[in-house]
Structure formats: structure tokens, C-alpha cells
Enzyme design. Structure first.
Site, PDB file in Angstrom:
ATOM      1  N   SER A 193       1.080  -1.295   0.046  1.00 52.47           N
ATOM      2  CA  SER A 193      -0.088  -0.536  -0.352  1.00 52.47           C
ATOM      3  C   SER A 193       0.653   1.153   0.556  1.00 52.47           C
ATOM      4  O   SER A 193       1.806   1.760   0.209  1.00 52.47           O
ATOM      5  CB  SER A 193      -1.066   0.048   1.032  1.00 52.47           C
ATOM      6  OG  SER A 193      -0.166  -0.538   2.174  1.00 52.47           O
ATOM      7  N   THR A 197      -1.278   7.647   6.481  1.00 56.32           N
ATOM      8  CA  THR A 197      -1.172   8.738   7.111  1.00 56.32           C
ATOM      9  C   THR A 197      -0.063   8.073   7.514  1.00 56.32           C
ATOM     10  O   THR A 197       0.493   9.216   8.449  1.00 56.32           O
ATOM     11  CB  THR A 197      -1.816   7.638   9.113  1.00 56.32           C
ATOM     12  OG1 THR A 197      -1.893   6.706   8.901  1.00 56.32           O
ATOM     13  CG2 THR A 197      -3.536   8.260   8.721  1.00 56.32           C
ATOM     14  N   ASP A 255      -9.755   1.341  13.452  1.00 53.63           N
ATOM     15  CA  ASP A 255      -9.523  -0.470  12.509  1.00 53.63           C
ATOM     16  C   ASP A 255     -10.510  -1.447  13.112  1.00 53.63           C
ATOM     17  O   ASP A 255      -9.398  -2.246  13.902  1.00 53.63           O
ATOM     18  CB  ASP A 255      -7.834   0.231  12.669  1.00 53.63           C
ATOM     19  CG  ASP A 255      -7.294  -1.079  11.039  1.00 53.63           C
ATOM     20  OD1 ASP A 255      -8.384  -1.235  11.192  1.00 53.63           O
ATOM     21  OD2 ASP A 255      -6.540  -1.454  11.260  1.00 53.63           O
ATOM     22  N   SER A 263      -9.226  -7.932   5.831  1.00 50.84           N
ATOM     23  CA  SER A 263      -8.667  -7.528   4.924  1.00 50.84           C
ATOM     24  C   SER A 263      -6.683  -7.586   4.474  1.00 50.84           C
ATOM     25  O   SER A 263      -6.315  -8.552   3.852  1.00 50.84           O
ATOM     26  CB  SER A 263      -8.421  -6.036   5.022  1.00 50.84           C
ATOM     27  OG  SER A 263      -7.076  -5.525   5.944  1.00 50.84           O
TER      28      SER A 263
END
Lengths: 505, 505
Positions: A193, A197, A255, A263
Site C-alpha cells: 500500500s 497516515t 480499525d 483485509s
């Protein structure tokens, strides 16, 4: 009701239309309700209401217009329709009832198809956060995430993979782990990814060396040809529900455990992984503050893996201090390449990379138990890992002849100096990330923070604690201001705040 | 970052702007984050991102444009800013921690000021639904709802009021209760709502007789002059948080207990009520299925009232069947007026209205305990209530000479006939409401359902069970179709569904 189309030329992210409040009343619908647009085809859209649309008109957002045909029809017929059944399943979750596999699939499918409004999505993630899910539900959630997206099916197995749950800055280890594994003739189709943040995600790092926006087919092709790939998962349609859920979780800074587990495993399941090692950075300032929590998470990941037929092992790693001395795209890549080229570099980086790679090598049986790290270290030392990374860079369309000295940090530089002599006794990961982001990471690839002094190290008054790099002058200024306002580390004996009498104006 | 303004001429309901995704990255903000717009004044806006806005431009929604001045400035300077602290308080609620009075006030203030996104609002209502709130928190919520809105301060006291939590169709009793109370020289500044999912709210009913969009000042003035008013609360700014919360609750079909309690008491507190009677329709198909739940809710309302210095009494009423025989604006008003004029009309309406009014008369001490209903009945029978209602109608700007025969039901009419001889043994409130809404209620005031046969009554084959009224032909057709598809009542012996062999095509 027949209404005249006003194309809005604005994207809503969903199939949405705007009705005049009076027309909405007449139709008996309110903001958030659904209507069917009867035209050539049937299309369900979510209603907004607004005065700027005249009575008799309907404002049609871009996505709807596109579905209705290249040229929006002049008049469409609209009828109210019921809410997706997902909403009653979300309500069921709120009431603390368990869902069936079909119900979970339906929710995830509606999420992927953008059938749920922000309100409905937020209700789902909030409820997931509060009530959690059973092991069965999490398995079904994982399967639903896999099945509502693209899958890669390799002809050869085993497929191995590596994941980090993040939370520690400077974690560039995939740039070492992937080539070490691939150099040992294993297939590792790593999707990764970009930082949301953080200061730099693995995809941001690899992006310095080669294109990372690869399709699922390209990931398969490159992996089969050179053994490994480091792609940006966001360019594929693998487990697409995850990104959409994150859009609702991010504003709430939550989260939910069920989604965290699902995920991770869904992304690995979708590429057909047989063996996966998961890095769990643990310690103050990470996502896992205590070892107990790390163990619990590890057990959950292993169990979920088993349910999906994936062999999972986890490594709790020290996360209270950055990995290596660099945070930010270019300088992290430079640090990693230098290790691959010369074996010169921070111990924390070399040890962690070979440790994780070693576990994978042992899991598959390429190394016997207890000898994986040795083999990983040997692969690194021999230069085989570097050769393999160059093959991967080339296969992804980058320049394989790049060396660490080619990678230039941002031209604007500033230092944060130690105000006293002493040892660094406290270190704040989050502040390092904030400073790197203020300097421009991850969007400006030259931006970042070089950590001159890590926790436990001795520093003299006036010596730099960190060096900040930036591609833009004003961002350097912002980052320096941020660093000076609140130091990212404490040197023993340092004055934390100097409080003076108020100045007389 | 300086960006060129593109006015979007669309209302967002909040201060919102749209950034090109690249500019958003450059600024380090994502969809749902906040930015400050530096112009003549500082303004915080919520970010959306979208490709339709070019790099270097900023799409500015209507509300923001208006705040920036009549003509949007050409260029504005945008800087990221932090989220409202409310969001961390909502997170705290999710983690099942109690909030302080200041934290609750902050959340409600941000809701009223439209500072929270749909996602954040949904997280708040979902968490309120799941975790509930303590008695202290509910008190603070109520006080916050009052203090973030308009208040009416009467010079004379006591002020009395009446509220129904709804859930039963045909509940037109306020048209009788308010004038009965005012005719006994008490002040009753009744604010009421329009139907959201029902067939007609009290404001929809009073709207047939007089304007109901009154300001807080007008409510005060009229109440002081004639003793009572029946206004639409939505036209005032009394407890405005409630409506905004409902916008997030409605799509999820939830009504968190804390908000249910707070919103009722806040609206009464804001008008300075000293004595309040609350109608709790109970029974199958209402919001309160069992007497036990009704008692629990009553206790909670009484306790919350005490905390706010309001004397509250509750009346559990039979809600499994409509009040009177009419459902829909015009026909309900006609039924209520006829009772006021002639005392002719359904027992359920007369008994309930005088029962509720009687409790209020006893609470204030105008009647001794046990004799309130008697006094209410006498006020009705003597014509004093009718005279008072005419005064109220006139004070609100309506025609005081109106009689029940002046009020015409919709011109399109259809009947649902009984297929057999027998007793009505089941009755479905929800279906009656659905049929009335299909016929056009509450937006078409002539639309509605006349209930020819109520539960327990005998009907002959071919006699009408209900008569449907509509202002529009096509709506009558829709309503009849809906009624025939699923009957709103069951006559003993009636065939519920006729299943035939599939037809050969």
C-alpha cells in the site's frame, strides 16, 4: 415521476441524484432513500434533496450520467425503491445478532458496488468496531472480500507472501525480503500500500525504483518470470472492499479487528498465497502496545489463515523505534539499496529483513527450522538478493542499473540540534512521521527525516538529532517549525519547556 | 495553498469544498479532512476530492460561497486543520467510556453547526444506539439540545404541554387537547412535527386549518394572547440538534433511547414547560410493543423531567388500532372538528383526548385528582373547547368560521371490500399508513384512509373495509393496488392467498 435531467458534472463516488424537495415529497422519498431510474436500463440511485434543483428537474451526478449513456437522456422516469437488504443486516449486527455467510457477502457486495451511503457504511464500521465479529463471521468476511474482487491463479505453487501491519516508521524491509525470497526460487507476488497516515508505504518506496501500478495479470506474469514483484495493490481490483471500508474508518480513526484480520488474509488469499509471514511491530507508539496483544493478534491471524487454507506465521518485532535511520521515500530506498549493495547499514534493518525472510524460507522448507535467517543472510551477502531486485526492477519497467548513490534526497535540508549533552532516553515515532509528512512525505519523494541519534545513543550539545530533507523550501520551513515546537526525542537533562512571565505589551 | 475558486452552485448542507486529488495529496488532506479557508475571515470546511476539479482549482459549495461573501473571491488560501474534538469524544463513546457534560455539549454544538460529516454523525447515532447513555449523560444531552437552540421565556407560569411519541395512526388528539387546556385558562405552546414516515403529524393536521410555520416569538405571543398554539416545530430553531440527528437515524431505521428521551424533554424544556403529559401508544405495531416497555420508558421520561425541573406524567394508551376512523390530513381534521362541534364521533378519539387533557388539568391542580377527565369532557361538551380552537385558528391566521363540513376529502375515492362475512380479527396499523401514503398523505391533504370496520367489528361480504381518498387519480390507483395486494385487516374466514397451478404459457 418524469423529470428533466440536469447533468451535474460532479462525481459523487456513488450513483446519486438530486431532487427538488417538493418533488421528493411528492415521490415520498427523503435524502438517503433509493429510487430507480427507468430509462433504457434500470439503475438504482441514492437521493439527495436540494433547492438548487428546480421542481420538475433532476440533478444527475457524473457516474449516473455515464451509466445512462454518453449523452444523458433529456427526461427520465423515477420511482421509489426499497433499501438494499444489507441495511437490515447492519441493523441486525447493531442488535448484537450474528450474521449468516450470505448476509455478510451481501453487505460486502453492496460496499464494493457503492450501493451504501456514507451513513450506512459508517454504521457498519462503527458496529464492527464495537461488537466485533465471531471467528465464523470473520472467515465469511474474508471470503466475501476475496470473492468480490479479482483473483490471481498461479499455475505453480507454493506461493509465499509477507505482510506488515505497519505502525513503525522506516519499515523498508520488503525491499530486502522480496528479493531474498525470490532469489531462493520461490514466488512472491507482493502487493503493498501507499502511506495513508504514514511517511512512506512499501508502494511509495518501490515507486522510487520502478512503476508499481500493475494489473493483476502483470503481477502474475512478472512473478512467474522473475520470482517476485512489489506492486501497489490499489492499482488492482484485489479485495476492493478493503479500500472502501478504509474510507469510512479513516475519518473516525478506527480499525475494527474483524476488518484488520479479514483485509490482511483476503489480500493474501486473493493471490493464492500458501505461506505468509506477518510482521507485527510491537511497543509504545505502534498499533500493538503490549506483547500480550501481539500474541492475541498473531493467534487470530494464524487461525483465520488455517480456515482459508493458508499457512501463517507471525513475527513480533521491536516497533518503538524506526527501522534503520531513514523515514521518507527516497532516503529509505537509498538506505535499503546500500545494504543490498554493500551490507553496510543499520543492524535493525539487516536483522529484521533476514529474520522475516528466514521464517518464510523455513515455512516452505527451503531451509530447515532454525536455519532460515542464515540462508537469508547468505542470500543477501552473496549479492543474489541485489541481482534479484534488479531483475524485479527491470521487469516492472524501472532502471536496473540504479545504485544507492543515484538516489538523491530532497535539496532543502535542515537540522534539529541537541540543546544539551546526554543520552536519547525517549523517542516518539509519531512525531517523526508528522515531521516527515510536514516536509512532504510521501508525495514529495525527496522529503524525509534522517535520524542521526536513535534511542539510547549519546549526543553532544549542538550535534544534530535529526536531519530533515524536503523538495520544497516552504515545506522544509513547516517541518522545522513542527520539529522545534515539539522535539521527536528527549535527551536526558533537556529543558522541555521554558515558561516565562507574560510579556507586558 | 492558493487555489482558484470554482463556485459549484450546489448545496452540501455543510461547509464543504472539493479539491483535485493531486492538490489534496500536496496539502496532505483526504476526503473528510478539514481545511481552513483563509480569506477575509477564517472558515473551516470539509474536504471532498474529485477529478472534475482541475489542479489549482477548488470547487466551493453554495454554503461556503455564501459565507465567503456575495461574490466568491477569485482565489483563496487553504491550509489543513485538525478535526473537531467532538470526534475524539465519539471515539471515547465507542470505547464505552462515559462522557463529561462539556464533551456532550461540544458534540451537540458541532452537530448544530453542521461541523460533522455524515460518517461522523452516523458513528455517533450508531454508538448511541448500541451503548446507550447513562442518566447523567442523557440529562446533559437534553441540556445541550436546549442550550444550542432557541428558547421561549414566558412571563407567566405555569406552562403546560403535551407530547405523543407517535406510532399510532389517526392520532389527532392534539386538536382537542390543546383547546380543552387553553379553555381552562392554562398556557399550552404546543410545537409539533410533520409526518416523516407516518400519514399525518399534528403539524400537518393543524396546517389544514391555519398557518403553522410560526417563529418562537409568534408562538410566545399567540400563547400569551389566546392560551394555546399548535405550531410546526421545524419552523423554529427550538432544539435544532434533534432534526439533524434524525437525518442520520432515519436511513438506519434506528431511534436511540438517549435521543428519544432527550429530544422530547428538550423541546418541552426549551418552551419553559412546567407540566407535561406524554402519550405512549402501546401494543402490537406501535413503537412500544409491551406494557413493560411502556412502563420503563415512562419511568425514564419522568426521571429525566425531574432532572430538568419539569413535572412529567405519562399515559399508556391503546395503540394497536387507529384513534378514530380517519387517517390522513383533511379527514382527520374533519373528524376532530365534528367532535368539537357536535360531540358526535368515535369513542376512541373522545375518550383519549379528554383522558390526556384530564391528566394535565389534575397535574396543574385545576381539577382535583380523579376529576380531570370530567372537567375535560365538560369543556368539550360545553363548546368552550370549540370556541378556544377558533380563537387559536384565528390567532395563527386561519379562518375561525370553518366547520367540519367545509373540509373536503380528496375527490378520487375507492373502496376495499370484504371478501367474506365475518369479524375483523386482525388489524395492521402499518399497512393503513402505507396505503394512506400511497394515496398521497401527508403531502396531498385530501388523501387518506377512512376505516369503515375496526378490529372486532362485524362485516358482511361486499361491504367496504376501508375507503381510500386521494387528490390525484394515479395515486388512488397506487393506493388501491397496495391495499389489494396485502389487506390491512383480516376478516375471520377470509382466504389469505389463493395459490393456483402455474399457468401454461
Amino acid at each position: 415521476m418524469e423529470l428533466k435531467v440536469q447533468p451535474l458534472r460532479i462525481k459523487a463516488g456513488k450513483y446519486k441524484i438530486v431532487l427538488n424537495p417538493e418533488d421528493a415529497k411528492e415521490l415520498g422519498v427523503r435524502s438517503g432513500d433509493r429510487v430507480q431510474l427507468k430509462d433504457h436500463s434500470y439503475l438504482t440511485a441514492i437521493v439527495e434533496t436540494g433547492d438548487m434543483i428546480a421542481k420538475g428537474d433532476v440533478g444527475v451526478y457524473q457516474e449516473c450520467c455515464e451509466r445512462l449513456g454518453k449523452v444523458c437522456p433529456l427526461v427520465i422516469n423515477i420511482v421509489p425503491t426499497s433499501k438494499p437488504s444489507s441495511i437490515s443486516f447492519i441493523k441486525k449486527m447493531m442488535d448484537n445478532q450474528k450474521l449468516t455467510q450470505e448476509e455478510i457477502y451481501q453487505i460486502i457486495q453492496d460496499i464494493v458496488r457503492e450501493n451504501l451511503t456514507d451513513i450506512e457504511m459508517a454504521a457498519f464500521v462503527t458496529t464492527s468496531y464495537i461488537h466485533g465479529m465471531s471467528a465464523d463471521e470473520i472467515e465469511w468476511l474474508t471470503r466475501a472480500m476475496i470473492d468480490t474482487g479479482e483473483k490471481i491463479e498461479f499455475d505453480t505453487h507454493p506461493i509465499v507472501d509477507k505482510h506488515s501491519i505497519g505502525g513503525v516508521p522506516g519499515n523498508k524491509i520488503s525491499l530486502l525480503v522480496v528479493p531474498i525470497i525470490a532469489a531462493n526460487d520461490l514466488l512472491i507476488p507482493k502487493t503493498s500500500s501507499r502511506a495513508i497516515t504514514g511517511a512512506a508505504g512499501t508502494a511509495d518506496l518501490m515507486g522510487v525504483l520502478a512503476p508499481v501500478e500493475l494489473s493483476a495479470d502483470e503481477i502474475k506474469y512478472i512473478t512467474e518470470r522473475v520470482g517476485g514483484v512489489i506492486a501497489w495493490g490499489g492499482a488492482t481490483n484485489i479485495a476492493p472492499a478493503d479500500d472502501k471500508l478504509i474510507r469510512s474508518e479513516y475519518p473516525l480513526s478506527i480499525d475494527p479487528r474483524s476488518q484488520l484480520l479479514a483485509s490482511i488474509i483476503a489480500k493474501k488469499g486473493a493471490v493464492g498465497a500458501d505461506y505468509v509471514v506477518i510482521d507485527l511491530p510491537t511497543g509504545i507508539g505502534t498499533k500493538i502496545p503490549t506483547a500480550d496483544e501481539g500474541k492475541r493478534l498473531a493467534r487470530d491471524l494464524i487461525e483465520l489463515g488455517e480456515r482459508l487454507g493458508i499457512s501463517v506465521e507471525c513475527a513480533m518485532t521491536y516497533g518503538a523505534s524506526p527501522v534503520g535511520r531513514t523515514v521518507g521515500p527516497a532516503i529509505e530506498v537509498r538506505e535499503a539499496l546500500k545494504v543490498l549493495e554493500t551490507m553496510q547499514g543499520p543492524n535493525s534493518l539487516i536483522e529484521k529483513s533476514t529474520g522475516l525472510a528466514g521464517i518464510l524460507l523455513e515455512m516452505v522448507g527451503v531451509a530447515t527450522r532454525g536455519h532460515g535467517k542464515e540462508l537469508a543472510m547468505e542470500t543477501l551477502r552473496s549479492g543474489k538478493a541485489l541481482t534479484k531486485l534488479k531483475e524485479i526492477i527491470e521487469a516492472q519497467g524501472g532502471n536496473p542499473n540504479i545504485t544507492h548513490t543515484d538516489i538523491k534526497p530532497g535539496e532543502y535540508r535542515g537540522e534539529l540540534l541537541s540543546p544539551v549533552d546526554g543520552y536519547v532516553i525517549e523517542f516518539d515515532n509519531k512525531r517523526i512521521v508528522e515531521i516527515a509528512r510536514a516536509a512532504g512525505s510521501p508525495i514529495d519523494i525527496g522529503a524525509g527525516v534522517w535520524i542521526n541519534k536513535k534511542k539510547g545513543e549519546l549526543v553532544k550539545k549542538g550535534e544534530p538529532l535529526i536531519t530533515i530533507f524536503a523538495d520544497k523550501d516552504w515545506k522544509l520551513t513547516n517541518a522545522l517549525k513542527s520539529a522545534e515546537k515539539e522535539y521527536p526525542m528527549i535527551v536526558e537533562g533537556m529543558v522541555l519547556e521554558h515558561i516565562r512571565p507574560l510579556q507586558v505589551l
